[in-house]
Design a protein around this motif. Structure first.
Motif, short mmCIF file in Angstrom:
data_model
loop_
_atom_site.label_atom_id
_atom_site.label_comp_id
_atom_site.label_asym_id
_atom_site.label_seq_id
_atom_site.Cartn_x
_atom_site.Cartn_y
_atom_site.Cartn_z
N LEU A 99 32.69 54.07 46.89
CA LEU A 99 33.72 54.99 46.40
C LEU A 99 34.78 54.34 45.49
O LEU A 99 35.31 55.02 44.62
N PRO A 100 35.12 53.06 45.68
CA PRO A 100 36.09 52.48 44.75
C PRO A 100 35.65 52.56 43.29
O PRO A 100 36.46 52.31 42.39
N ALA A 101 34.39 52.90 43.03
CA ALA A 101 33.97 53.09 41.64
C ALA A 101 34.83 54.15 40.96
O ALA A 101 35.01 54.15 39.75
N TYR A 102 35.39 55.07 41.77
CA TYR A 102 36.25 56.12 41.19
C TYR A 102 37.62 55.59 40.82
O TYR A 102 38.40 56.28 40.18
N LEU A 103 37.95 54.39 41.28
CA LEU A 103 39.31 53.89 41.10
C LEU A 103 39.50 53.14 39.79
O LEU A 103 40.62 52.77 39.44
N ALA A 128 35.20 45.71 46.02
CA ALA A 128 35.43 46.29 44.70
C ALA A 128 36.92 46.57 44.52
O ALA A 128 37.47 46.36 43.43
N VAL A 129 37.58 47.04 45.57
CA VAL A 129 39.03 47.25 45.49
C VAL A 129 39.71 45.92 45.20
O VAL A 129 40.57 45.81 44.31
N ALA A 130 39.29 44.89 45.92
CA ALA A 130 39.87 43.56 45.72
C ALA A 130 39.64 43.09 44.28
O ALA A 130 40.54 42.54 43.65
N GLY A 131 38.45 43.35 43.77
CA GLY A 131 38.12 42.95 42.40
C GLY A 131 39.02 43.64 41.39
O GLY A 131 39.52 43.02 40.45
N LEU A 132 39.24 44.94 41.59
CA LEU A 132 40.07 45.70 40.66
C LEU A 132 41.53 45.23 40.72
O LEU A 132 42.21 45.18 39.70
N ILE A 133 41.98 44.87 41.91
CA ILE A 133 43.35 44.35 42.04
C ILE A 133 43.43 42.97 41.39
O ILE A 133 44.35 42.69 40.62
N ARG A 134 42.44 42.14 41.66
CA ARG A 134 42.40 40.79 41.07
C ARG A 134 42.49 40.87 39.56
O ARG A 134 43.14 40.06 38.92
N VAL A 159 28.02 53.65 37.09
CA VAL A 159 28.18 53.69 38.54
C VAL A 159 28.88 52.43 39.06
O VAL A 159 29.31 52.37 40.19
N CYS A 160 29.02 51.45 38.20
CA CYS A 160 29.53 50.15 38.65
C CYS A 160 31.05 50.18 38.79
O CYS A 160 31.75 50.55 37.85
N PRO A 161 31.58 49.78 39.93
CA PRO A 161 33.04 49.78 40.10
C PRO A 161 33.73 48.73 39.23
O PRO A 161 34.92 48.85 38.96
N MET A 162 32.99 47.71 38.83
CA MET A 162 33.62 46.64 38.06
C MET A 162 33.41 46.77 36.56
O MET A 162 33.92 45.97 35.79
N CYS A 163 32.63 47.74 36.10
CA CYS A 163 32.44 47.97 34.66
C CYS A 163 33.51 48.94 34.21
O CYS A 163 33.28 50.15 34.21
N PHE A 164 34.68 48.43 33.86
CA PHE A 164 35.76 49.36 33.55
C PHE A 164 36.26 49.25 32.11
O PHE A 164 37.29 49.81 31.78
N GLY A 174 30.84 27.26 44.18
CA GLY A 174 31.22 27.52 45.56
C GLY A 174 31.88 28.87 45.75
O GLY A 174 32.71 29.05 46.64
N PHE A 175 31.48 29.85 44.93
CA PHE A 175 32.13 31.15 45.00
C PHE A 175 31.24 32.17 45.70
O PHE A 175 30.05 32.28 45.43
N ALA A 176 31.84 32.92 46.59
CA ALA A 176 31.16 34.07 47.19
C ALA A 176 32.10 35.26 47.08
O ALA A 176 33.31 35.10 47.25
N VAL A 177 31.55 36.43 46.77
CA VAL A 177 32.40 37.61 46.56
C VAL A 177 33.12 37.95 47.86
O VAL A 177 32.56 37.85 48.95
N THR A 178 34.39 38.33 47.73
CA THR A 178 35.23 38.49 48.91
C THR A 178 36.14 39.71 48.76
O THR A 178 36.34 40.22 47.66
N ASP A 179 36.70 40.15 49.90
CA ASP A 179 37.66 41.26 49.82
C ASP A 179 39.09 40.73 49.79
O ASP A 179 40.03 41.46 50.10
N ASP A 180 39.25 39.48 49.42
CA ASP A 180 40.58 38.91 49.27
C ASP A 180 40.94 38.84 47.78
O ASP A 180 40.37 38.05 47.03
N PRO A 181 41.88 39.68 47.33
CA PRO A 181 42.18 39.74 45.89
C PRO A 181 42.81 38.46 45.35
O PRO A 181 42.85 38.27 44.13
N SER A 182 43.29 37.57 46.22
CA SER A 182 43.96 36.38 45.69
C SER A 182 42.99 35.24 45.35
O SER A 182 43.38 34.26 44.74
N THR A 183 41.71 35.38 45.74
CA THR A 183 40.72 34.35 45.36
C THR A 183 40.42 34.47 43.87
O THR A 183 40.02 35.54 43.42
N PRO A 184 40.58 33.41 43.09
CA PRO A 184 40.31 33.55 41.66
C PRO A 184 38.81 33.74 41.38
O PRO A 184 37.97 33.20 42.10
#
Ligand code: SF4
Ligand code: SF4
Lengths: 152, 290
Positions: free
Chosen positions: B54-58, B82-88, B189-194, B264-274
């Motif tokens: 659903l964050p794809a709508y955001l 995805a929410v974290a990504g959009l905030i990041r 459909v991609c939440p990160m293709c904005f 060493g990166f894994a996708v996370t719901d923490d927006p502060s991870t670069p």
């Protein structure tokens, strides 16, 4: 060395596109030229402000339009005139290269190098070694191109 | 389910939000729902068919949704990434959003799945996930559930392809990508293709040929995958949306693997991870550079 192989190798002249940064590699290439170094004539240089400006689409476009090999070159780490463009580029190209390999595009078709403004000799080497390597690999006909798809 | 409906009703009645974005039943399974009336909250459901991200709508590209004002969104742990990504990436402000975290327990691959959730029906992205709520949630609903055991090795196909010869790999991708119709559903459909204007739509210069032939298709799919390197939240929606059934997930998964191995990166719901692309380290590997 068998004669036919040699004939085959020498009859193919690869087209190579080099995307280089303005500040280091372009100046280095200029130095190679003014120093009258011996270089293969197969490389066409496209000058950009920084390696950070070299989009992976440039490389794909070059292959689409018939390049057999590509060189990407810029300032050594810590030498970027925009501070960090080459560090960003380094990550981007590392990832691009591995993705291409996964999709079956031979990463040997793309040479990445750091060549500074004073390294005319290194540029000549990059040009000559890349040309030799691509010559051995032969024409890049396997890259998905419309022209080739239609011929088939 | 009652808990979710009550919460949505409360948020709407107290005017904390103007609309709640969740899921509702439809004759073909489950679909996203926008509820702006407290009386409509009984439509909301959550079960293993709620696969949509659903964050794809955001994303700010959806101006009609942005016009609704403050929203509450139902998020699974994976959606929260995805929410974290959009905030990041400064596309969204956390304070403009209420997140209803659901304890998910895994979802099926398709929203119209009629069978129970099990090893056979479990979506690939749920393999190995705890299925708990996200740490970002403002409210948490549902009882803790356990995600069913995975139906095998998620990356078996990836490993198989990696073992092939380069020629075989290229032939495989050519065959898959030649099916692409350039509908761009994977992007929509991609939440990160904005991006407001996608590079695939630029014609001056025409970096990516827009007609559906292998040349442009190859360029398009490489570019879509690369632009999501280190940003993809692994929701699997692109692959599910693709009408040509191209295994886009393989590209995303490969990139996630590269990101993890190299940076060493894994996708996370923490927006502060670069994000790994857009940041760098002085000692990043450069074994491939002369
Ligand atoms: S990946 Fe985890 S949070 Fe997302 S649907 Fe599967 S179990 Fe739930
Ligand atoms: S959804 Fe599938 S067919 Fe449509 S553009 Fe994406 S890859 Fe191509």
């Amino acid at each position: 060395m068998s004669v036919p192989a040699k004939e085959k190798a020498s009859s193919f002249e690869p087209n190579i596109v080099a995307f280089v940064c303005n500040w280091c590699t372009y100046t280095g290439a200029d130095l190679a030229g003014t120093s009258r170094l011996n270089m293969a004539p197969n490389v066409r240089i496209i000058r950009l402000p920084c390696t950070g400006r070299i989009d992976t689409l440039f490389i794909l476009k070059a292959f689409e339009r018939g390049a057999d090999g590509v060189i990407v070159s810029g300032c050594h780490p810590a030498d970027c005139h925009y501070t960090a463009g080459n560090y960003h580029a380094r990550r981007r190209f590392a990832v691009f290269r591995e993705l291409m390999e996964f999709m079956g595009v031979d990463p040997q078709r793309i040479t990445f190098s750091w060549v500074s403004a004073s390294e005319g000799g290194k540029w000549a080497e990059v040009v000559n070694s890349t040309t030799e390597k691509v010559r051995e690999l032969g024409p890049f006909v396997s890259y998905p191109r419309v022209a080739h798809a239609q011929v088939k | 389910m009652e808990e979710l409906r009550e919460l949505a009703k409360k948020l709407l009645q107290e005017k904390q939000v103007n609309a709640v974005v969740g899921y509702e039943c439809d004759r073909r399974g489950v679909r996203p729902a926008f509820v702006d009336d407290p009386a409509g909250c009984d439509r909301l459901v959550f079960d293993h068919r709620c696969v949509q991200n659903l964050p794809a709508y955001l994303s700010p590209r959806r101006t009609n949704v942005a016009g609704l004002g403050r929203l509450a969104v139902v998020v699974k742990q994976c959606d929260a990434r995805a929410v974290a990504g959009l905030i990041r990436e400064s596309q969204l402000k956390r304070e403009n959003l209420v997140l209803i975290g659901v304890r998910c327990g895994g979802v099926a691959a398709n929203p119209n799945e009629s069978r129970e959730l099990g090893a056979e029906t479990l979506a690939l992205r749920c393999y190995g996930c705890s299925g708990t709520e996200t740490a970002m949630a403002d409210y948490v609903v549902g009882e803790p559930k356990t995600v069913p055991a995975a139906g095998g090795d998620r990356d078996a196909r990836l490993a198989e392809i990696e073992k092939m010869s380069p020629e075989e790999r290229l032939a495989l991708w050519k065959e898959w990508l030649s099916r692409c119709t350039r509908c761009h559903a994977c992007r929509q459909v991609c939440p990160m293709c904005f991006c407001e204007r996608c590079v695939a739509e630029k014609t001056q210069p025409n970096w990516i040929e827009s007609s559906p032939h292998i040349q442009g298709n190859f360029s398009w799919n490489v570019t879509r995958a690369l632009h999501l390197a280190g940003r993809c939240v692994d929701c699997g929606e692109c692959e599910r949306a693709c009408p040509a059934q191209i295994p886009l997930g393989l590209l995303n998964r490969k990139l996630a693997k590269i990101m993890s191995a190299r940076y060493g990166f894994a996708v996370t719901d923490d927006p502060s991870t670069p994000a790994p692309i857009g940041s760098y380290r002085l000692d990043d590997g450069q074994e491939f550079i002369l």
